[in-house]
Design a protein around this motif. Structure first.
Motif, short mmCIF file in Angstrom:
data_model
loop_
_atom_site.label_atom_id
_atom_site.label_comp_id
_atom_site.label_asym_id
_atom_site.label_seq_id
_atom_site.Cartn_x
_atom_site.Cartn_y
_atom_site.Cartn_z
N MET A 1 0.93 -1.07 0.01
CA MET A 1 -0.02 0.00 -0.12
C MET A 1 0.89 1.21 0.12
O MET A 1 1.96 1.33 0.64
N PRO A 2 0.53 2.17 -0.90
CA PRO A 2 1.55 3.30 -0.90
C PRO A 2 1.37 4.08 0.24
O PRO A 2 0.60 4.25 1.07
N SER A 3 2.68 4.72 0.95
CA SER A 3 2.61 5.64 1.73
C SER A 3 2.52 6.91 1.59
O SER A 3 2.13 7.17 0.51
N GLU A 4 2.24 7.90 2.66
CA GLU A 4 1.83 9.09 2.29
C GLU A 4 2.90 9.81 1.44
O GLU A 4 2.49 10.57 0.52
N PHE A 5 4.13 9.44 1.66
CA PHE A 5 5.31 10.02 0.97
C PHE A 5 5.12 9.60 -0.62
O PHE A 5 5.45 10.22 -1.34
N GLY A 6 4.86 8.32 -0.62
CA GLY A 6 4.97 7.66 -1.94
C GLY A 6 3.67 8.18 -2.79
O GLY A 6 3.88 8.43 -3.82
N ALA A 7 2.60 8.55 -1.99
CA ALA A 7 1.47 9.16 -2.96
C ALA A 7 1.86 10.56 -3.12
O ALA A 7 1.60 11.13 -4.51
N ILE A 8 2.80 11.39 -2.38
CA ILE A 8 2.87 12.64 -2.76
C ILE A 8 3.97 12.86 -3.94
O ILE A 8 3.85 13.43 -4.57
N LEU A 9 4.83 11.70 -3.77
CA LEU A 9 5.92 11.53 -4.64
C LEU A 9 5.25 11.46 -6.07
O LEU A 9 5.72 11.86 -7.11
N LYS A 10 4.41 10.45 -6.30
CA LYS A 10 3.54 9.86 -7.41
C LYS A 10 3.14 11.06 -7.91
O LYS A 10 2.89 11.39 -9.32
N ASP A 11 2.42 11.87 -7.21
CA ASP A 11 1.41 12.99 -7.52
C ASP A 11 2.32 13.94 -8.37
O ASP A 11 1.79 14.61 -9.31
N TRP A 12 3.19 14.41 -7.71
CA TRP A 12 4.23 15.57 -8.03
C TRP A 12 4.95 15.05 -9.41
O TRP A 12 5.09 15.73 -10.40
N ARG A 13 5.23 13.71 -9.50
CA ARG A 13 5.90 13.09 -10.83
C ARG A 13 5.02 13.26 -11.91
O ARG A 13 5.14 13.93 -12.99
N LYS A 14 3.59 13.06 -11.61
CA LYS A 14 2.69 13.02 -12.51
C LYS A 14 2.34 14.84 -13.05
O LYS A 14 2.19 15.33 -14.16
N VAL A 15 2.39 15.58 -11.94
CA VAL A 15 2.50 17.15 -12.25
C VAL A 15 3.68 17.72 -13.18
O VAL A 15 3.46 18.39 -14.21
N ARG A 16 4.75 16.96 -12.78
CA ARG A 16 5.84 17.30 -13.82
C ARG A 16 6.06 16.46 -15.19
O ARG A 16 7.03 16.78 -15.85
N ARG A 17 5.14 15.73 -15.07
CA ARG A 17 5.07 14.98 -16.28
C ARG A 17 6.38 14.29 -16.57
O ARG A 17 6.71 13.80 -17.74
N PHE A 18 6.75 13.60 -15.58
CA PHE A 18 8.02 12.61 -15.79
C PHE A 18 7.62 11.21 -15.63
O PHE A 18 6.65 10.83 -14.71
N SER A 19 8.03 10.24 -16.16
CA SER A 19 7.89 9.04 -16.23
C SER A 19 8.87 8.58 -14.99
O SER A 19 9.75 9.28 -14.55
N GLN A 20 8.58 7.28 -14.41
CA GLN A 20 9.63 6.99 -13.26
C GLN A 20 11.19 6.85 -13.92
O GLN A 20 11.81 7.00 -13.19
N LEU A 21 11.12 6.50 -15.11
CA LEU A 21 12.61 6.49 -15.49
C LEU A 21 13.16 7.91 -15.64
O LEU A 21 14.54 8.07 -15.32
N ASP A 22 12.34 8.86 -16.27
CA ASP A 22 12.51 10.28 -16.32
C ASP A 22 13.34 10.76 -14.96
O ASP A 22 14.23 11.25 -14.85
N LEU A 23 12.18 10.46 -14.01
CA LEU A 23 12.63 10.98 -12.51
C LEU A 23 13.78 10.50 -12.08
O LEU A 23 14.53 10.95 -11.44
N SER A 24 14.02 8.99 -12.31
CA SER A 24 15.17 8.43 -11.83
C SER A 24 16.45 8.64 -12.20
O SER A 24 17.28 9.05 -11.61
N LEU A 25 16.50 9.10 -13.60
CA LEU A 25 17.48 9.67 -14.10
C LEU A 25 17.95 10.95 -13.69
O LEU A 25 19.16 11.69 -13.46
N GLU A 26 16.73 11.82 -13.60
CA GLU A 26 17.05 13.25 -13.05
C GLU A 26 17.53 13.27 -11.47
O GLU A 26 18.49 14.13 -11.42
N ALA A 27 17.35 12.52 -10.64
CA ALA A 27 17.65 12.36 -9.22
C ALA A 27 18.62 11.34 -8.98
O ALA A 27 19.08 11.21 -8.10
N GLU A 28 19.14 10.80 -10.41
CA GLU A 28 20.42 9.94 -10.33
C GLU A 28 20.26 8.90 -9.22
O GLU A 28 21.13 8.56 -8.32
#
Length: 253
Positions: A1-28
């Motif tokens: 089950m997603p944590s509160e942090f996980g939900a926030i992270l996912k919401d902002w990733r979608k707002v910024r229009r990042f895929s998980q791969l895009d964000l992982s590369l950006e955050a190294e």
């Protein structure tokens, strides 16, 4: 089950229009670890929350929220306006506005409320909204019936575009959305033919009509680069400059 942090992270990733791969590369980091953080299968360290906040370009209040959700103390302060630590900020705002007189200048907060202004701006505000609101969008709306702004349609459409951009950058803001809704639903804005607005200009001014005086002004917006306070850091100083000699002479008098 997603944590509160996980939900926030996912919401902002979608707002910024990042895929998980895009964000992982950006955050190294690995996309697998990012997936685990979003799903709640892994918990982030404080350093990881800060790294992801930077990669997502989170506003300071949102970064504090993400830290809280992950079980860490907020890193950015939220001080009262009269806090001694903010005195240099208020002094800097006052100095910029005073030095800009007689031309209009004002400081606004995140929601376009005027928090400080110089004499040039106070004159315009008094004409546009005598005894009325101290919010730039409300002033713009109330000034429509006064024939004070010659190119009101242009100014309204550009202000609406700016509002919507800010809402996207902030990942949503109920107050700004309400202001944008009021402006976009204005009958005159709804009738504007966007094709009639000439965007192919080096500068698009605000043109005021005061009696026989036609005043053409354009804006320069400044923000603090190192203020960490969540509210003071969002304050913008807008200085209006004359486009022609007639406008320069009017304010000089």
């Amino acid at each position: 089950m997603p944590s509160e942090f996980g939900a926030i992270l996912k919401d902002w990733r979608k707002v910024r229009r990042f895929s998980q791969l895009d964000l992982s590369l950006e955050a190294e980091m690995s996309a697998r670890h990012l997936s685990f953080l979003e799903s709640g299968r892994a918990n982030p360290s404080r350093a990881m929350v800060m790294r992801l906040s930077e990669a997502l370009q989170l506003p300071r209040p949102a970064a504090n929220q993400a830290l809280n959700a992950a079980g860490f103390a907020p890193v950015y302060p939220s001080l009262s306006d009269d806090a001694p630590e903010l005195a240099p900020v208020h002094q800097a705002i006052a100095a910029m506005l005073d030095h800009h007189d007689p031309f209009p200048g004002y400081a606004i907060d995140r929601h376009w409320n005027i928090v400080d202004s110089n004499q040039g701006a106070q004159m315009i505000i008094a004409l546009a909204s005598p005894g009325g609101p101290a919010n730039l969008i409300d002033i713009l709306i109330s000034s429509e019936a006064l024939d004070l702004i010659e190119n009101w349609d242009e100014v309204a459409v550009l202000s609406l575009s700016r509002l919507r951009t800010e809402i996207l950058e902030l990942g949503g803001d109920a107050h700004l959305s309400a202001l944008a809704g009021r402006l976009s639903s204005h009958q005159r804005v709804r009738k504007v033919d966007l094709g009639s607005i000439n965007l192919n200009q080096a500068v698009i001014p605000t043109i005021f009509r005061l009696g026989d005086n036609r005043l053409s002004l354009f804006s320069v917006i400044a923000q603090f680069g190192s203020v960490q306070d969540t509210r003071a850091g969002e304050t913008r100083i807008e200085l209006m400059f004359p486009m022609d000699d007639q406008t320069t002479g009017f304010f000089g008098r």
